[in-house]
Design a protein around this motif. Structure first.
Motif, PDB file in Angstrom:
ATOM      1  N   GLN A 121    -116.903 -85.988   7.085  1.00  0.00           N
ATOM      2  CA  GLN A 121    -117.096 -85.296   5.814  1.00  0.00           C
ATOM      3  C   GLN A 121    -118.517 -85.564   5.311  1.00  0.00           C
ATOM      4  O   GLN A 121    -119.043 -86.660   5.500  1.00  0.00           O
ATOM      5  N   LEU A 122    -119.099 -84.580   4.651  1.00  0.00           N
ATOM      6  CA  LEU A 122    -120.407 -84.730   4.023  1.00  0.00           C
ATOM      7  C   LEU A 122    -120.312 -84.174   2.607  1.00  0.00           C
ATOM      8  O   LEU A 122    -119.598 -83.190   2.372  1.00  0.00           O
ATOM      9  N   PRO A 163    -116.633 -85.183  -5.700  1.00  0.00           N
ATOM     10  CA  PRO A 163    -117.691 -84.170  -5.674  1.00  0.00           C
ATOM     11  C   PRO A 163    -117.094 -82.766  -5.637  1.00  0.00           C
ATOM     12  O   PRO A 163    -115.972 -82.589  -5.155  1.00  0.00           O
ATOM     13  N   PRO A 164    -117.809 -81.789  -6.150  1.00  0.00           N
ATOM     14  CA  PRO A 164    -117.302 -80.408  -6.138  1.00  0.00           C
ATOM     15  C   PRO A 164    -117.026 -79.939  -4.710  1.00  0.00           C
ATOM     16  O   PRO A 164    -117.819 -80.203  -3.802  1.00  0.00           O
ATOM     17  N   GLN A 165    -115.898 -79.277  -4.502  1.00  0.00           N
ATOM     18  CA  GLN A 165    -115.530 -78.790  -3.167  1.00  0.00           C
ATOM     19  C   GLN A 165    -116.614 -77.919  -2.543  1.00  0.00           C
ATOM     20  O   GLN A 165    -116.786 -77.923  -1.330  1.00  0.00           O
ATOM     21  N   ALA A 222    -128.436 -87.990  -7.169  1.00  0.00           N
ATOM     22  CA  ALA A 222    -128.514 -89.453  -7.176  1.00  0.00           C
ATOM     23  C   ALA A 222    -127.815 -90.022  -8.406  1.00  0.00           C
ATOM     24  O   ALA A 222    -127.182 -91.076  -8.337  1.00  0.00           O
ATOM     25  N   GLU A 223    -127.895 -89.313  -9.527  1.00  0.00           N
ATOM     26  CA  GLU A 223    -127.265 -89.775 -10.766  1.00  0.00           C
ATOM     27  C   GLU A 223    -125.741 -89.854 -10.621  1.00  0.00           C
ATOM     28  O   GLU A 223    -125.113 -90.743 -11.191  1.00  0.00           O
ATOM     29  N   TYR A 224    -125.172 -88.917  -9.875  1.00  0.00           N
ATOM     30  CA  TYR A 224    -123.723 -88.933  -9.663  1.00  0.00           C
ATOM     31  C   TYR A 224    -123.323 -90.172  -8.871  1.00  0.00           C
ATOM     32  O   TYR A 224    -122.350 -90.843  -9.201  1.00  0.00           O
ATOM     33  N   LEU A 225    -124.094 -90.493  -7.829  1.00  0.00           N
ATOM     34  CA  LEU A 225    -123.793 -91.675  -7.036  1.00  0.00           C
ATOM     35  C   LEU A 225    -123.925 -92.939  -7.884  1.00  0.00           C
ATOM     36  O   LEU A 225    -123.096 -93.837  -7.797  1.00  0.00           O
ATOM     37  N   SER A 226    -124.940 -92.997  -8.733  1.00  0.00           N
ATOM     38  CA  SER A 226    -125.109 -94.143  -9.637  1.00  0.00           C
ATOM     39  C   SER A 226    -123.928 -94.262 -10.585  1.00  0.00           C
ATOM     40  O   SER A 226    -123.443 -95.361 -10.857  1.00  0.00           O
ATOM     41  N   SER A 227    -123.449 -93.133 -11.082  1.00  0.00           N
ATOM     42  CA  SER A 227    -122.294 -93.125 -11.975  1.00  0.00           C
ATOM     43  C   SER A 227    -121.049 -93.642 -11.249  1.00  0.00           C
ATOM     44  O   SER A 227    -120.265 -94.418 -11.825  1.00  0.00           O
ATOM     45  N   CYS A 228    -120.872 -93.237 -10.000  1.00  0.00           N
ATOM     46  CA  CYS A 228    -119.726 -93.716  -9.215  1.00  0.00           C
ATOM     47  C   CYS A 228    -119.826 -95.221  -8.977  1.00  0.00           C
ATOM     48  O   CYS A 228    -118.829 -95.937  -9.060  1.00  0.00           O
TER      49      CYS A 228
END
Length: 174
Positions: free
Chosen positions: A6-7, A34-36, A12-18
């Motif tokens: 899967q990819l 993440p959005p489909q 980057a902000e989303y990853l920081s939030s996670c």
């Protein structure tokens, strides 16, 4: 159920939030969703794509770019995405990622690969081609050419869009 690659294209902000969410949650929930439209399922094509490139004589620079597109950067610590009970890749190694700059570089090189020409180096008989590719390619309904061309084109388009939008790519096996 088969384990597939899967990819996801994400800012980057989303990853920081996670990462923050996983650290603040009592059970390590990163709230990864993440959005489909920004997720690509490469099925079990990665090793087959690489094998066709090797068989076709793809040069080292472009082969390395393909490998990076399929493996990410293992130095990136995304273990927080693989913590039980919220693991996104419970059947494989920890997820990896490529920075937006790495995505742009990989995208450029993927765009230069003539995958139909690489497929043309294989025997014309589908069964012979599948045997040469190996990794159970003979089990692909309709033969490996169409399957692999479709997956390569999807991978290239996925990275092209991620590069255009300056997103990073997270990779995992699920």
């Amino acid at each position: 159920m088969a384990v597939t690659q899967q990819l996801a294209r994400i800012p980057a902000e989303y990853l920081s939030s996670c990462r923050r969410s996983a650290g603040e949650s009592p059970d390590g929930d990163p709230r990864w969703d993440p959005p489909q439209a920004d997720v690509l399922d490469l099925d079990w094509a990665p090793s087959l794509l690489e094998r066709v490139c090797v068989l076709g004589g793809l040069d080292g620079v472009h082969l390395d770019a393909l490998r990076q597109a399929l493996t990410g950067d293992p130095a990136v610590d995304l273990g927080f995405l693989n913590t039980h009970p919220h693991a996104i890749g419970p059947f494989g190694p920890d997820p990896t990622a490529l920075s937006a700059a790495e995505v742009a570089h990989v995208s450029e090189l993927l765009g230069q690969i003539d995958f139909p020409a690489l497929l043309a180096t294989l025997p014309t008989d589908e069964a012979e081609a599948a045997t040469l590719i190996g990794n159970d390619a003979e089990g692909i309904a309709g033969g490996p050419r169409k399957y692999l061309l479709g997956h390569f084109d999807a991978l290239r388009a996925f990275y092209r869009d991620a590069s255009r939008r300056r997103l990073l790519v997270v990779l995992w096996w699920d």
